[in-house]
Design an enzyme around this catalytic site. Structure first.
Site, PDB file in Angstrom:
ATOM      1  N   GLU A  69      14.875  62.714   4.432  1.00 43.28           N
ATOM      2  CA  GLU A  69      15.841  63.257   5.382  1.00 43.28           C
ATOM      3  C   GLU A  69      17.243  62.743   5.055  1.00 43.28           C
ATOM      4  O   GLU A  69      17.597  61.618   5.413  1.00 43.28           O
ATOM      5  CB  GLU A  69      15.485  62.827   6.811  1.00 43.28           C
ATOM      6  N   HIS A 128      12.592  56.424  10.966  1.00 46.74           N
ATOM      7  CA  HIS A 128      13.536  57.536  11.119  1.00 46.74           C
ATOM      8  C   HIS A 128      14.960  56.979  11.103  1.00 46.74           C
ATOM      9  O   HIS A 128      15.206  55.884  11.603  1.00 46.74           O
ATOM     10  CB  HIS A 128      13.253  58.265  12.436  1.00 46.74           C
TER      11      HIS A 128
HETATM   12  P1  PGA Z   1      16.755  68.232  13.238  1.00 43.06           P
HETATM   13  O1  PGA Z   1      16.123  66.763  13.206  1.00 43.06           O
HETATM   14  O2  PGA Z   1      15.689  69.153  12.717  1.00 43.06           O
HETATM   15  O3  PGA Z   1      17.105  68.483  14.668  1.00 43.06           O
HETATM   16  O4  PGA Z   1      17.959  68.207  12.333  1.00 43.06           O
HETATM   17  C1  PGA Z   1      15.320  66.373  12.131  1.00 43.06           C
HETATM   18  C2  PGA Z   1      14.844  64.955  12.284  1.00 43.06           C
HETATM   19  O5  PGA Z   1      15.602  64.119  12.797  1.00 43.06           O
HETATM   20  O6  PGA Z   1      13.712  64.622  11.913  1.00 43.06           O
END
Ligand code: PGA
Length: 254
Positions: free
Chosen positions: A168, A98
C-alpha cells in the site's frame, strides 16, 4: 504451480457507527460472495462487529478478519487483544502494520512480533508495507526492502503459506486515484524479488501479494491484470456494499 485464488480483503477501519448498518453491509457482502468462483473474500470490521460476520447465518464463505492484534498472546496489557482469543472466536485473518497504525507509532519490530503471534495461533497474517513518497529516483526502494525484511523477520519459511503481503503506497490510501497499474507491476516484481531473497523462489511464489490504496470496482480489473497482484486490500469501497459487490463480480470474472 496452480494459479492462486484471488483475494479481496475489506478493511472497514472505524466504520460504521451502528451494528444495524454493519449487519446491512455484511448481508449485502455475503450475497455478493455467494456467486464467486475463484475469489476469497475477507471482511475486517471493527472488533465489536466480529460476531455479526460469524452469526449472520449463511453458507457463503465470507471469512472474518480483524485490523490489529497485540504483540503478546495474553497478560497485563490493558485494552489489547491477543491472537489466541481471536482465533478462538473464529477470526482467520489479521491485518498487521497498516500505515495508519505505523503513523501512530507501530514499529517494524512490533509488526514482526504481531505477525509471529498471528501465525503461531493458526491464522493468516496480512502484513502491510509501502513507501510514503514515490520519488523518480527510486530512493524508496531500499527503505521498502528493509521494511519488508524487518516486518517478516519472525516468519519462518515453513509459515509463508499463512502470509499475505499488502503493498500500500501510503499516499494512495484514502486518495482520489490509485497507483498507476504499470507502477504497481514494477513494485510487485520488486516485492517478489525481496521475498524470494528471504524465503527462496518456490516459497516466495506462493505468497499472495495484494495492492491497496483507492481501489474501487472501476480500477480493480486493471490493477489486478496489469499490476500482477493477486488481489486487493480495500478501504472505503468495502463499506459501500453496492460498489464492493460490483468489485467482487468484476474481479471474479478476470
Ligand atoms: P482506501 O483504503 O481503499 O480507502 O484508499 C485502503 C487501505 O487503507 O487499506
Amino acid at each position: 504451480m496452480p494459479s492462486k485464488r484471488k483475494l479481496i480483503v475489506g478493511n472497514w477501519k472505524v466504520n460504521p457507527d451502528s451494528a444495524a448498518e454493519a449487519k446491512r453491509i455484511i448481508k449485502e457482502t455475503k450475497k455478493a460472495v455467494a456467486s464467486l468462483k475463484r475469489t476469497d473474500v475477507v471482511a475486517c470490521p471493527p472488533y465489536v462487529y466480529s460476531n455479526l460476520v460469524l452469526s449472520a447465518k449463511s453458507k457463503t464463505p465470507l471469512e472474518l478478519g480483524v485490523q490489529n492484534v497485540w504483540t503478546e498472546p495474553r497478560g497485563s496489557f490493558t485494552g489489547e487483544i491477543g491472537a489466541p482469543m481471536l482465533r478462538d472466536i473464529g477470526v482467520s485473518w489479521v491485518i498487521i502494520g497498516h500505515s495508519e497504525r505505523r503513523a501512530m507509532g507501530e514499529t517494524d519490530e512490533q509488526v514482526a512480533k504481531k505477525s509471529f503471534e498471528v501465525i503461531e495461533a493458526g491464522m493468516n497474517a496480512i502484513v502491510c508495507v509501502g513507501e510514503k513518497v514515490h520519488d523518480a529516483q527510486g530512493a524508496y526502494l531500499d527503505p521498502l526492502k528493509e521494511q519488508i525484511r524487518n516486518s517478516l523477520s519472525k516468519i519462518s519459511k515453513k509459515s509463508v503459506k499463512q502470509l499475505v503481503i499488502a503493498y500500500e503506497p501510503v499516499w494512495a490510501i484514502g486518495a482520489k486515484d490509485a497507483m498507476d497499474p504499470a507502477v504497481v507491476q514494477e513494485m510487485t516484481i520488486f516485492i517478489k524479488k525481496v521475498l524470494s531473497d528471504i524465503y527462496g523462489q518456490d516459497e516466495a511464489s506462493s505468497v499472495r501479494i495484494l495492492y491497496g490504496g483507492s481501489a474501487n470496482f472501476r480500477n480493480a480489473p486493471e490493477i489486478i491484470t496489469k499490476g500482477g497482484v493477486d488481489g486487493l486490500l480495500v478501504g472505503r469501497e468495502s463499506v459501500n456494499p453496492s460498489g464492493f459487490a460490483e468489485m467482487l463480480k468484476v474481479v471474479d470474472a478476470l
